[in-house]
Design a protein around this motif. Sequence first.
Motif, PDB file in Angstrom:
ATOM      1  N   SER A 125       3.623  41.237  -6.782  1.00 23.07           N
ATOM      2  CA  SER A 125       4.073  39.850  -5.735  1.00 23.07           C
ATOM      3  C   SER A 125       5.316  39.070  -6.510  1.00 23.07           C
ATOM      4  O   SER A 125       5.868  39.363  -7.214  1.00 23.07           O
ATOM      5  CB  SER A 125       2.640  38.359  -7.458  1.00 23.07           C
ATOM      6  N   LYS A 126       5.592  37.888  -6.031  1.00 23.94           N
ATOM      7  CA  LYS A 126       6.867  37.774  -6.464  1.00 23.94           C
ATOM      8  C   LYS A 126       7.587  37.174  -7.489  1.00 23.94           C
ATOM      9  O   LYS A 126       6.320  36.520  -8.547  1.00 23.94           O
ATOM     10  CB  LYS A 126       7.015  36.125  -5.820  1.00 23.94           C
ATOM     11  N   PRO A 127       8.096  37.331  -8.180  1.00 27.12           N
ATOM     12  CA  PRO A 127       8.844  37.193  -9.450  1.00 27.12           C
ATOM     13  C   PRO A 127       8.413  35.608  -9.934  1.00 27.12           C
ATOM     14  O   PRO A 127       8.787  34.939  -9.367  1.00 27.12           O
ATOM     15  CB  PRO A 127      10.211  37.708  -9.719  1.00 27.12           C
ATOM     16  N   GLN A 128       8.162  35.568 -10.740  1.00 28.64           N
ATOM     17  CA  GLN A 128       6.984  34.109 -11.823  1.00 28.64           C
ATOM     18  C   GLN A 128       8.444  34.316 -13.291  1.00 28.64           C
ATOM     19  O   GLN A 128       7.342  34.783 -14.361  1.00 28.64           O
ATOM     20  CB  GLN A 128       6.304  33.582 -11.745  1.00 28.64           C
ATOM     21  N   LYS A 129       9.851  34.273 -13.204  1.00 31.25           N
ATOM     22  CA  LYS A 129      10.193  34.057 -14.631  1.00 31.25           C
ATOM     23  C   LYS A 129       9.141  32.985 -15.991  1.00 31.25           C
ATOM     24  O   LYS A 129       9.565  32.200 -15.583  1.00 31.25           O
ATOM     25  CB  LYS A 129      11.240  33.615 -14.479  1.00 31.25           C
ATOM     26  N   VAL A 130       8.910  33.299 -17.069  1.00 30.37           N
ATOM     27  CA  VAL A 130       8.424  32.407 -17.439  1.00 30.37           C
ATOM     28  C   VAL A 130       9.302  32.878 -19.031  1.00 30.37           C
ATOM     29  O   VAL A 130       9.607  33.851 -19.196  1.00 30.37           O
ATOM     30  CB  VAL A 130       7.048  32.410 -17.999  1.00 30.37           C
ATOM     31  N   LEU A 131       9.145  32.377 -20.523  1.00 30.51           N
ATOM     32  CA  LEU A 131       9.837  31.758 -22.010  1.00 30.51           C
ATOM     33  C   LEU A 131       8.172  31.925 -22.676  1.00 30.51           C
ATOM     34  O   LEU A 131       6.945  31.938 -22.880  1.00 30.51           O
ATOM     35  CB  LEU A 131      10.125  30.673 -22.580  1.00 30.51           C
ATOM     36  N   VAL A 132       8.386  33.609 -23.482  1.00 28.69           N
ATOM     37  CA  VAL A 132       7.100  33.766 -24.782  1.00 28.69           C
ATOM     38  C   VAL A 132       8.548  34.084 -25.659  1.00 28.69           C
ATOM     39  O   VAL A 132       9.213  34.793 -26.101  1.00 28.69           O
ATOM     40  CB  VAL A 132       6.621  35.025 -23.963  1.00 28.69           C
ATOM     41  N   GLN A 133       7.651  32.971 -26.337  1.00 26.44           N
ATOM     42  CA  GLN A 133       8.597  33.041 -27.508  1.00 26.44           C
ATOM     43  C   GLN A 133       8.635  34.363 -28.497  1.00 26.44           C
ATOM     44  O   GLN A 133       7.643  35.493 -28.971  1.00 26.44           O
ATOM     45  CB  GLN A 133       7.390  32.297 -28.964  1.00 26.44           C
ATOM     46  N   LYS A 134       9.643  34.811 -29.031  1.00 33.04           N
ATOM     47  CA  LYS A 134      10.700  35.608 -29.713  1.00 33.04           C
ATOM     48  C   LYS A 134      10.332  34.811 -31.281  1.00 33.04           C
ATOM     49  O   LYS A 134      10.109  35.634 -31.877  1.00 33.04           O
ATOM     50  CB  LYS A 134      11.604  36.236 -28.910  1.00 33.04           C
ATOM     51  N   TYR A 135      11.222  34.393 -31.931  1.00 32.93           N
ATOM     52  CA  TYR A 135      12.096  33.762 -32.860  1.00 32.93           C
ATOM     53  C   TYR A 135      12.246  32.678 -33.374  1.00 32.93           C
ATOM     54  O   TYR A 135      11.886  31.587 -32.207  1.00 32.93           O
ATOM     55  CB  TYR A 135      13.211  34.450 -32.922  1.00 32.93           C
ATOM     56  N   GLN A 136      11.821  31.436 -34.161  1.00 31.54           N
ATOM     57  CA  GLN A 136      11.762  30.701 -34.189  1.00 31.54           C
ATOM     58  C   GLN A 136      12.676  29.842 -36.250  1.00 31.54           C
ATOM     59  O   GLN A 136      12.266  31.196 -36.943  1.00 31.54           O
ATOM     60  CB  GLN A 136      10.481  30.005 -34.658  1.00 31.54           C
ATOM     61  N   SER A 137      14.021  29.314 -35.761  1.00 33.47           N
ATOM     62  CA  SER A 137      14.672  29.075 -37.431  1.00 33.47           C
ATOM     63  C   SER A 137      15.328  27.570 -37.226  1.00 33.47           C
ATOM     64  O   SER A 137      14.972  27.115 -36.337  1.00 33.47           O
ATOM     65  CB  SER A 137      15.332  30.455 -37.258  1.00 33.47           C
ATOM     66  N   TRP A 138      15.455  27.221 -38.262  1.00 29.84           N
ATOM     67  CA  TRP A 138      15.859  26.337 -38.668  1.00 29.84           C
ATOM     68  C   TRP A 138      17.768  26.371 -38.411  1.00 29.84           C
ATOM     69  O   TRP A 138      18.087  27.998 -38.200  1.00 29.84           O
ATOM     70  CB  TRP A 138      15.670  25.532 -39.998  1.00 29.84           C
ATOM     71  N   TYR A 139      18.157  25.630 -37.396  1.00 29.84           N
ATOM     72  CA  TYR A 139      19.693  25.932 -37.360  1.00 29.84           C
ATOM     73  C   TYR A 139      20.772  24.814 -37.417  1.00 29.84           C
ATOM     74  O   TYR A 139      20.356  24.294 -37.711  1.00 29.84           O
ATOM     75  CB  TYR A 139      20.000  26.072 -35.592  1.00 29.84           C
ATOM     76  N   ALA A 140      22.284  25.423 -37.694  1.00 26.25           N
ATOM     77  CA  ALA A 140      23.584  23.942 -37.879  1.00 26.25           C
ATOM     78  C   ALA A 140      23.792  24.395 -36.707  1.00 26.25           C
ATOM     79  O   ALA A 140      24.108  25.381 -35.808  1.00 26.25           O
ATOM     80  CB  ALA A 140      23.965  24.565 -39.285  1.00 26.25           C
ATOM     81  N   GLU A 141      24.848  23.675 -36.229  1.00 22.83           N
ATOM     82  CA  GLU A 141      25.396  22.729 -35.847  1.00 22.83           C
ATOM     83  C   GLU A 141      27.562  23.582 -35.782  1.00 22.83           C
ATOM     84  O   GLU A 141      27.479  23.961 -36.707  1.00 22.83           O
ATOM     85  CB  GLU A 141      25.384  21.684 -34.716  1.00 22.83           C
ATOM     86  N   LEU A 142      27.336  25.061 -35.031  1.00 16.36           N
ATOM     87  CA  LEU A 142      29.535  25.353 -34.624  1.00 16.36           C
ATOM     88  C   LEU A 142      29.872  24.083 -33.877  1.00 16.36           C
ATOM     89  O   LEU A 142      29.631  23.761 -33.336  1.00 16.36           O
ATOM     90  CB  LEU A 142      29.369  26.390 -34.709  1.00 16.36           C
ATOM     91  N   ASP A 143      31.379  24.358 -34.172  1.00 17.18           N
ATOM     92  CA  ASP A 143      32.402  23.342 -33.657  1.00 17.18           C
ATOM     93  C   ASP A 143      32.656  24.836 -32.374  1.00 17.18           C
ATOM     94  O   ASP A 143      32.454  25.772 -32.831  1.00 17.18           O
ATOM     95  CB  ASP A 143      32.872  23.784 -34.809  1.00 17.18           C
ATOM     96  N   PHE A 144      32.750  24.217 -31.394  1.00 15.35           N
ATOM     97  CA  PHE A 144      32.902  24.981 -30.101  1.00 15.35           C
ATOM     98  C   PHE A 144      34.087  24.405 -29.315  1.00 15.35           C
ATOM     99  O   PHE A 144      34.103  23.304 -29.386  1.00 15.35           O
ATOM    100  CB  PHE A 144      32.140  25.490 -29.819  1.00 15.35           C
ATOM    101  N   GLU A 145      35.085  24.908 -28.652  1.00 19.21           N
ATOM    102  CA  GLU A 145      35.920  24.318 -27.186  1.00 19.21           C
ATOM    103  C   GLU A 145      35.061  24.313 -25.816  1.00 19.21           C
ATOM    104  O   GLU A 145      34.232  25.919 -25.913  1.00 19.21           O
ATOM    105  CB  GLU A 145      37.207  24.898 -27.231  1.00 19.21           C
ATOM    106  N   THR A 146      34.711  23.745 -25.386  1.00 20.74           N
ATOM    107  CA  THR A 146      34.856  23.712 -23.213  1.00 20.74           C
ATOM    108  C   THR A 146      35.455  24.403 -22.412  1.00 20.74           C
ATOM    109  O   THR A 146      34.848  25.154 -21.792  1.00 20.74           O
ATOM    110  CB  THR A 146      34.433  22.815 -23.034  1.00 20.74           C
ATOM    111  N   VAL A 147      36.815  24.947 -22.933  1.00 21.40           N
ATOM    112  CA  VAL A 147      37.825  25.730 -22.575  1.00 21.40           C
ATOM    113  C   VAL A 147      37.868  26.884 -23.249  1.00 21.40           C
ATOM    114  O   VAL A 147      38.688  26.673 -24.170  1.00 21.40           O
ATOM    115  CB  VAL A 147      38.960  24.774 -21.580  1.00 21.40           C
ATOM    116  N   PRO A 148      38.767  27.650 -22.617  1.00 27.13           N
ATOM    117  CA  PRO A 148      38.957  28.566 -23.766  1.00 27.13           C
ATOM    118  C   PRO A 148      40.123  28.924 -23.905  1.00 27.13           C
ATOM    119  O   PRO A 148      41.197  28.318 -23.101  1.00 27.13           O
ATOM    120  CB  PRO A 148      38.795  30.081 -23.141  1.00 27.13           C
ATOM    121  N   LYS A 149      40.846  29.299 -25.236  1.00 22.76           N
ATOM    122  CA  LYS A 149      41.718  29.066 -25.314  1.00 22.76           C
ATOM    123  C   LYS A 149      43.673  29.859 -24.714  1.00 22.76           C
ATOM    124  O   LYS A 149      44.099  28.915 -24.394  1.00 22.76           O
ATOM    125  CB  LYS A 149      42.373  29.646 -26.720  1.00 22.76           C
ATOM    126  N   ASP A 150      43.115  31.179 -24.085  1.00 28.25           N
ATOM    127  CA  ASP A 150      43.900  32.035 -22.920  1.00 28.25           C
ATOM    128  C   ASP A 150      43.273  32.001 -21.152  1.00 28.25           C
ATOM    129  O   ASP A 150      42.104  33.341 -21.883  1.00 28.25           O
ATOM    130  CB  ASP A 150      44.386  32.878 -24.130  1.00 28.25           C
TER     131      ASP A 150
END
Length: 115
Positions: A21-46
């Motif tokens: 059949s035609k592929p049907q992509k679904v999500l299967v849970q792998k891992y769960q964790s507390w998380y923290a947000e990190l700083d980031f840039e939207t454009v690479p430095k170089d």
Amino acid sequence: MILDKGICTIYDVKNAAPPGSKPQKVLVQKYQSWYAELDFETVPKDAAMQEMVETSARIRVLQNRSITNHDVVILADGKQYEVTRAYHGTDEENGELITDLTLKKVVTPYDIAEA
């Protein structure tokens, strides 16, 4: 670093379609964790020396070396993000094993497989 932003769930992307059949992509849970947000840039430095990869978020979770750049993450905001980079290392503040994930917002959300 304190992982206090919320709980994120990390999923494998699997094909749930029957053989032939035609592929049907679904999500299967792998891992769960507390998380923290990190700083980031939207454009690479170089930008001339780097691939142009959009970054929507960066987070830190407790280390899980099975997380790869083929996985999808759902954060506390309920939105889906593709992992574009996974860095497995050590927290510089307390020596705890961590995984840093660079995320890109998913354009067409996946269905989640029922357990």
